[in-house]
Structure formats: C-alpha cells, structure tokens
Design a protein around this motif. Structure first.
Motif, PDB file in Angstrom:
ATOM      1  N   ARG A   3      68.627  64.352 -21.221  1.00 52.17           N
ATOM      2  CA  ARG A   3      68.628  63.251 -20.092  1.00 52.17           C
ATOM      3  C   ARG A   3      69.474  62.229 -20.822  1.00 52.17           C
ATOM      4  O   ARG A   3      69.847  61.368 -19.658  1.00 52.17           O
ATOM      5  CB  ARG A   3      67.278  62.852 -19.630  1.00 52.17           C
ATOM      6  CG  ARG A   3      66.606  64.047 -18.900  1.00 52.17           C
ATOM      7  CD  ARG A   3      64.941  63.708 -18.986  1.00 52.17           C
ATOM      8  NE  ARG A   3      64.433  63.476 -20.222  1.00 52.17           N
ATOM      9  CZ  ARG A   3      63.147  63.332 -20.159  1.00 52.17           C
ATOM     10  NH1 ARG A   3      62.361  63.031 -19.313  1.00 52.17           N
ATOM     11  NH2 ARG A   3      62.648  63.111 -21.411  1.00 52.17           N
ATOM     12  N   THR A   4      69.593  61.829 -22.009  1.00 49.95           N
ATOM     13  CA  THR A   4      70.143  60.773 -22.440  1.00 49.95           C
ATOM     14  C   THR A   4      71.285  61.158 -23.371  1.00 49.95           C
ATOM     15  O   THR A   4      71.136  62.208 -24.298  1.00 49.95           O
ATOM     16  CB  THR A   4      69.344  59.792 -23.096  1.00 49.95           C
ATOM     17  OG1 THR A   4      68.749  60.288 -24.074  1.00 49.95           O
ATOM     18  CG2 THR A   4      68.207  59.382 -21.804  1.00 49.95           C
ATOM     19  N   LEU A   8      71.100  63.881 -26.546  1.00 50.66           N
ATOM     20  CA  LEU A   8      71.840  65.219 -26.909  1.00 50.66           C
ATOM     21  C   LEU A   8      72.318  64.969 -28.374  1.00 50.66           C
ATOM     22  O   LEU A   8      72.379  65.862 -28.965  1.00 50.66           O
ATOM     23  CB  LEU A   8      73.080  64.676 -26.074  1.00 50.66           C
ATOM     24  CG  LEU A   8      74.292  65.320 -26.419  1.00 50.66           C
ATOM     25  CD1 LEU A   8      74.107  66.737 -26.153  1.00 50.66           C
ATOM     26  CD2 LEU A   8      75.314  64.715 -25.628  1.00 50.66           C
ATOM     27  N   ASP A   9      72.313  63.811 -28.878  1.00 56.33           N
ATOM     28  CA  ASP A   9      72.816  63.581 -30.483  1.00 56.33           C
ATOM     29  C   ASP A   9      71.723  64.205 -31.275  1.00 56.33           C
ATOM     30  O   ASP A   9      72.207  64.764 -32.293  1.00 56.33           O
ATOM     31  CB  ASP A   9      73.129  62.241 -30.527  1.00 56.33           C
ATOM     32  CG  ASP A   9      74.414  61.652 -29.997  1.00 56.33           C
ATOM     33  OD1 ASP A   9      75.310  62.420 -29.617  1.00 56.33           O
ATOM     34  OD2 ASP A   9      74.465  60.455 -29.831  1.00 56.33           O
ATOM     35  N   ALA A  10      70.726  63.922 -30.777  1.00 58.94           N
ATOM     36  CA  ALA A  10      69.542  64.551 -31.645  1.00 58.94           C
ATOM     37  C   ALA A  10      69.184  66.053 -31.506  1.00 58.94           C
ATOM     38  O   ALA A  10      69.259  66.895 -32.611  1.00 58.94           O
ATOM     39  CB  ALA A  10      68.112  64.103 -31.142  1.00 58.94           C
ATOM     40  N   LEU A 144      76.836  63.116 -19.186  1.00 57.66           N
ATOM     41  CA  LEU A 144      76.056  61.989 -19.401  1.00 57.66           C
ATOM     42  C   LEU A 144      77.135  60.755 -19.386  1.00 57.66           C
ATOM     43  O   LEU A 144      76.514  59.706 -18.917  1.00 57.66           O
ATOM     44  CB  LEU A 144      75.490  62.084 -20.694  1.00 57.66           C
ATOM     45  CG  LEU A 144      74.532  63.054 -20.813  1.00 57.66           C
ATOM     46  CD1 LEU A 144      73.734  63.178 -22.059  1.00 57.66           C
ATOM     47  CD2 LEU A 144      73.162  62.576 -19.677  1.00 57.66           C
ATOM     48  N   LEU A 145      78.321  60.743 -19.824  1.00 57.73           N
ATOM     49  CA  LEU A 145      79.302  59.716 -19.768  1.00 57.73           C
ATOM     50  C   LEU A 145      79.987  59.498 -18.447  1.00 57.73           C
ATOM     51  O   LEU A 145      80.621  58.410 -18.316  1.00 57.73           O
ATOM     52  CB  LEU A 145      80.231  60.001 -21.021  1.00 57.73           C
ATOM     53  CG  LEU A 145      79.853  60.071 -22.425  1.00 57.73           C
ATOM     54  CD1 LEU A 145      80.905  60.523 -23.207  1.00 57.73           C
ATOM     55  CD2 LEU A 145      79.453  58.759 -22.730  1.00 57.73           C
ATOM     56  N   ALA A 146      79.928  60.388 -17.604  1.00 57.08           N
ATOM     57  CA  ALA A 146      80.702  60.374 -16.074  1.00 57.08           C
ATOM     58  C   ALA A 146      80.452  59.148 -15.540  1.00 57.08           C
ATOM     59  O   ALA A 146      81.688  58.484 -14.926  1.00 57.08           O
ATOM     60  CB  ALA A 146      80.292  61.505 -15.282  1.00 57.08           C
ATOM     61  N   PRO A 147      79.244  58.416 -15.528  1.00 57.45           N
ATOM     62  CA  PRO A 147      79.166  57.095 -14.562  1.00 57.45           C
ATOM     63  C   PRO A 147      80.149  56.111 -15.277  1.00 57.45           C
ATOM     64  O   PRO A 147      80.719  55.326 -14.318  1.00 57.45           O
ATOM     65  CB  PRO A 147      77.908  56.697 -14.566  1.00 57.45           C
ATOM     66  CG  PRO A 147      77.175  58.044 -15.034  1.00 57.45           C
ATOM     67  CD  PRO A 147      78.236  58.848 -15.862  1.00 57.45           C
TER      68      PRO A 147
END
Length: 238
Positions: A3-4, A8-10, A144-147
């Motif tokens: 969700r964040t 994702l990185d984790a 997630l980066l789209a906004p």
C-alpha cells in the motif's frame, strides 16, 4: 499488495523468486571482492531509493555485484553510481554528489531511482524470464508513484524495453510503432484515464563503465538529460 512505497521496499528486499539470481547474489556476498573483504555485503534484492512522492523516476538495469549488492542501495559504492549521483547533484536532484554507503547522508530531491531487476545478475545480464518475474515490483512502484510522477529517465536499452509494457499496463498510452531507445529521446506519454498525469519519457545511455570510460556518455551529456527531465517534472501538466 503493498500500500506504500516503504512497504514495497521492504517486500522487495525479501524476494527469492529467481533461483539463479539468489544463488549469484549470495555467492558474491560470501566470496566478496578483495577490496571489500572486511565488509558485510547486503546480498539481497536492492529496493528503489528516493522519496515516495517523487516527480522524477530514473530507471536503470539491475544492481551491480559489488555496488548495490554490497551496499544495499541502488547505484551506491561503484563507479556507475559515482557518475550518476554527481550528475544528479549538479542537476539539483541530490543533496550531495557522492554515494558510498546507505548511511552516508545522501538524499534525493524529488527523484527516485529504481530498476526492472532488483538482484545483481551474473555478467550484468538478467535473463528475459528474470526480468519478467521481477516486473510486478515495477508495476507496483509505478502505481504508487503515479499521483506525483511527471517524468522518467531510462538508462539504457534494457530498461527501456522493460519499462514500456509496464507503463502501458500502469495507465499510459505507448505510441505505435513502439518508440525505440536512443540517447536524447524524449516522448510524451498520454494518460489513458483522468487519474494519471502525462509523463515525459527520456532516454539516456546507461552509466556503465563501458559507456563512461569510452566517452560514449560524458558527465555533460548525462547532466543535460537530467536537467531536461527535472524541468519537465517540475512543470505542471497543461
């Protein structure tokens, strides 16, 4: 589902989906390079690096065996990263020109760095099936980066070919015929839906030693692309 970006990185850092890449990255971490024999290698998938609200995304190829695979951060601790982050600093995209280890104080300013393959591959050459197996991470990252995302710089043809179908799935229209990679290429990608912004896509030669040592890619060439991309990222869509 992540969700964040931090989730994702984790999740990326725990992936073991590709047996060949898992074996290679862990073997490199055990045997090490002589110059780094006293260091503890990361030896895991390397997540993207940069803020979750980045307006500019830089897409490479995969972590280097004794760079990202050692330090745990994209383009950190190798000569490719030396070139990239010095140019990002010159373009106002980083707070310092050097990237030595994960706790060196480097911050990216409005930019994020990622790759279509998150594990160091033998000979810096991921297999097509490894690229495809890793694709869902890039799908999620773009969503997630789209906004906030406004521009993307792709370093090299491998990243270009990997990214275009991901962009298509993520909500942007890819021109037909499909654009070919070239240094200095610039293409405007229109959104398919109202919840996406137009994206300016830039092509740049990869910051590999093969390119930078031979002069195929100079610091000035790289800085020019990064400055153009930053300008596009900072501009509000019409």
């Amino acid at each position: 589902m992540c969700r964040t970006v931090s989730e994702l990185d984790a999740a990326v850092s725990e992936c073991r989906a590709c047996p060949r890449l898992v074996a290679w990255r862990e073997e490199v971490a055990r045997t090490k390079r002589a110059a780094f024999r006293d260091e503890t290698y990361w030896g895991r998938p390397v997540p993207g690096f940069g803020p979750a609200d980045a307006r500019l995304l830089i897409v490479g190829l995969a972590p280097a065996a004794h760079g990202g695979n050692r330090t745990g951060r994209m383009f950190t601790g190798d000569r490719s990263g030396d070139v990239l982050y010095a140019a990002m600093y010159a373009a106002g995209l980083a707070n310092q020109p050097t990237a030595v280890h994960r706790d060196d104080g480097l911050r990216l300013l409005g930019a994020r760095v990622t790759a279509p393959v998150h594990c160091a591959p033998p000979d810096n050459k991921p297999l097509p099936e490894e690229r495809d197996r890793c694709r869902h991470w890039l799908d999620t990252e773009l969503a997630l980066l789209a906004p906030t995302l406004r521009a993307i710089v792709v370093l090299g043809g491998f990243g270009w070919q990997a990214l275009l179908p991901v962009l298509d799935t993520a909500g942007w229209t890819i021109p037909r015929p499909r654009p070919k990679f070239a240094h200095g290429a610039r293409i405007t990608l229109s959104p398919k839906d109202s919840d996406r912004n137009p994206i300016e896509l830039f092509g740049c030669y990869h910051v590999s030693q093969q390119n930078t040592f031979t002069g195929r890619l100079t610091p000035a060439m790289l800085e020019t692309v990064l400055r153009q991309a930053k300008s596009a990222a900072d501009s509000d869509p019409a």
